[in-house]
Design a protein around this motif. Structure first.
Motif, PDB file in Angstrom:
ATOM      1  N   ASN A 137     -10.261  -9.093  -0.155  1.00 53.84           N
ATOM      2  CA  ASN A 137     -11.098  -9.056  -0.992  1.00 53.84           C
ATOM      3  C   ASN A 137     -10.686  -8.589  -2.303  1.00 53.84           C
ATOM      4  O   ASN A 137     -11.408  -8.835  -3.254  1.00 53.84           O
ATOM      5  N   GLY A 138      -9.399  -8.538  -2.346  1.00 51.12           N
ATOM      6  CA  GLY A 138      -8.761  -8.013  -3.831  1.00 51.12           C
ATOM      7  C   GLY A 138      -9.099  -6.592  -4.119  1.00 51.12           C
ATOM      8  O   GLY A 138      -8.551  -6.123  -5.230  1.00 51.12           O
ATOM      9  N   ILE A 139      -9.888  -5.875  -3.242  1.00 55.18           N
ATOM     10  CA  ILE A 139     -10.190  -4.498  -3.650  1.00 55.18           C
ATOM     11  C   ILE A 139      -9.597  -3.417  -2.812  1.00 55.18           C
ATOM     12  O   ILE A 139      -8.836  -2.662  -3.010  1.00 55.18           O
ATOM     13  N   ASP A 140      -9.637  -3.776  -1.355  1.00 56.41           N
ATOM     14  CA  ASP A 140      -8.901  -2.911  -0.395  1.00 56.41           C
ATOM     15  C   ASP A 140      -7.714  -3.298  -0.014  1.00 56.41           C
ATOM     16  O   ASP A 140      -7.271  -4.350  -0.290  1.00 56.41           O
ATOM     17  N   ASP A 141      -6.883  -2.147  -0.004  1.00 54.26           N
ATOM     18  CA  ASP A 141      -5.505  -2.410   0.145  1.00 54.26           C
ATOM     19  C   ASP A 141      -5.194  -2.980   1.573  1.00 54.26           C
ATOM     20  O   ASP A 141      -5.616  -2.301   2.536  1.00 54.26           O
ATOM     21  N   ASP A 142      -4.656  -4.022   1.627  1.00 50.59           N
ATOM     22  CA  ASP A 142      -4.271  -4.840   3.146  1.00 50.59           C
ATOM     23  C   ASP A 142      -2.774  -4.736   3.266  1.00 50.59           C
ATOM     24  O   ASP A 142      -2.536  -5.187   4.467  1.00 50.59           O
ATOM     25  N   THR A 143      -2.033  -3.646   2.970  1.00 58.01           N
ATOM     26  CA  THR A 143      -0.850  -3.723   3.084  1.00 58.01           C
ATOM     27  C   THR A 143      -0.428  -3.479   4.749  1.00 58.01           C
ATOM     28  O   THR A 143       0.223  -4.118   5.240  1.00 58.01           O
ATOM     29  N   GLN A 144      -1.227  -2.228   5.238  1.00 55.81           N
ATOM     30  CA  GLN A 144      -0.815  -1.616   6.611  1.00 55.81           C
ATOM     31  C   GLN A 144      -1.451  -2.793   7.429  1.00 55.81           C
ATOM     32  O   GLN A 144      -0.468  -3.051   8.568  1.00 55.81           O
ATOM     33  N   ALA A 145      -2.322  -3.564   7.192  1.00 56.51           N
ATOM     34  CA  ALA A 145      -2.982  -4.542   8.295  1.00 56.51           C
ATOM     35  C   ALA A 145      -2.030  -5.812   8.221  1.00 56.51           C
ATOM     36  O   ALA A 145      -1.681  -6.199   9.351  1.00 56.51           O
ATOM     37  N   ILE A 146      -1.758  -6.141   7.182  1.00 54.38           N
ATOM     38  CA  ILE A 146      -0.726  -7.251   7.140  1.00 54.38           C
ATOM     39  C   ILE A 146       0.831  -6.895   7.814  1.00 54.38           C
ATOM     40  O   ILE A 146       1.258  -7.531   8.673  1.00 54.38           O
ATOM     41  N   GLN A 147       1.177  -5.557   7.408  1.00 54.42           N
ATOM     42  CA  GLN A 147       2.497  -5.143   8.115  1.00 54.42           C
ATOM     43  C   GLN A 147       2.245  -5.143   9.602  1.00 54.42           C
ATOM     44  O   GLN A 147       3.114  -5.451  10.425  1.00 54.42           O
ATOM     45  N   ALA A 148       0.884  -4.623  10.032  1.00 58.76           N
ATOM     46  CA  ALA A 148       0.716  -4.612  11.458  1.00 58.76           C
ATOM     47  C   ALA A 148       0.903  -5.793  12.336  1.00 58.76           C
ATOM     48  O   ALA A 148       1.503  -5.837  13.220  1.00 58.76           O
ATOM     49  N   GLU A 196      -7.922 -12.711  -1.545  1.00 53.83           N
ATOM     50  CA  GLU A 196      -6.975 -11.833  -2.458  1.00 53.83           C
ATOM     51  C   GLU A 196      -6.589 -10.763  -1.707  1.00 53.83           C
ATOM     52  O   GLU A 196      -7.443  -9.858  -1.455  1.00 53.83           O
ATOM     53  N   TYR A 197      -5.351 -10.584  -1.162  1.00 56.61           N
ATOM     54  CA  TYR A 197      -4.884  -9.764  -0.626  1.00 56.61           C
ATOM     55  C   TYR A 197      -4.176  -8.591  -1.376  1.00 56.61           C
ATOM     56  O   TYR A 197      -3.348  -8.985  -2.002  1.00 56.61           O
ATOM     57  N   LEU A 198      -4.548  -7.444  -1.566  1.00 62.12           N
ATOM     58  CA  LEU A 198      -3.816  -6.281  -2.304  1.00 62.12           C
ATOM     59  C   LEU A 198      -2.871  -5.795  -1.403  1.00 62.12           C
ATOM     60  O   LEU A 198      -3.032  -5.186  -0.322  1.00 62.12           O
TER      61      LEU A 198
END
Length: 79
Positions: free
Chosen positions: A18-29, A55-57
């Protein structure tokens, strides 16, 4: 979706895109998990990480494992 595709928005990853929440950990997992999956009868392990449209933050670098002879990894933007 078949087990060779890991959608970062599905559980247990739960990326928002959503461009707001940090998606780093989810994508790395999802990337880390993809390395351990395999196709029955295939000689290489691996899976495809799918990022549906959004939109991935990402606040830090994503680590992509070297594929070598141990498998493959692909990160695909939304199809």
């Amino acid at each position: 979706m078949n087990s060779l595709f890991l959608n970062v928005q599905d559980q247990p990853f739960n990326a928002k895109g959503n461009g707001i929440d940090d998606d780093t950990q989810a994508i790395q997992a999802a990337i880390d998990n993809a390395k351990s999956l395999s196709v029955p009868g295939a000689t290489n392990a691996g899976a495809i990480v799918l990022l549906p449209p959004g939109e991935y933050l990402i606040n830090k670098p994503l680590i992509l494992p070297a594929s070598g002879n141990n498998g493959y990894i692909a990160v695909l933007p939304g199809l």
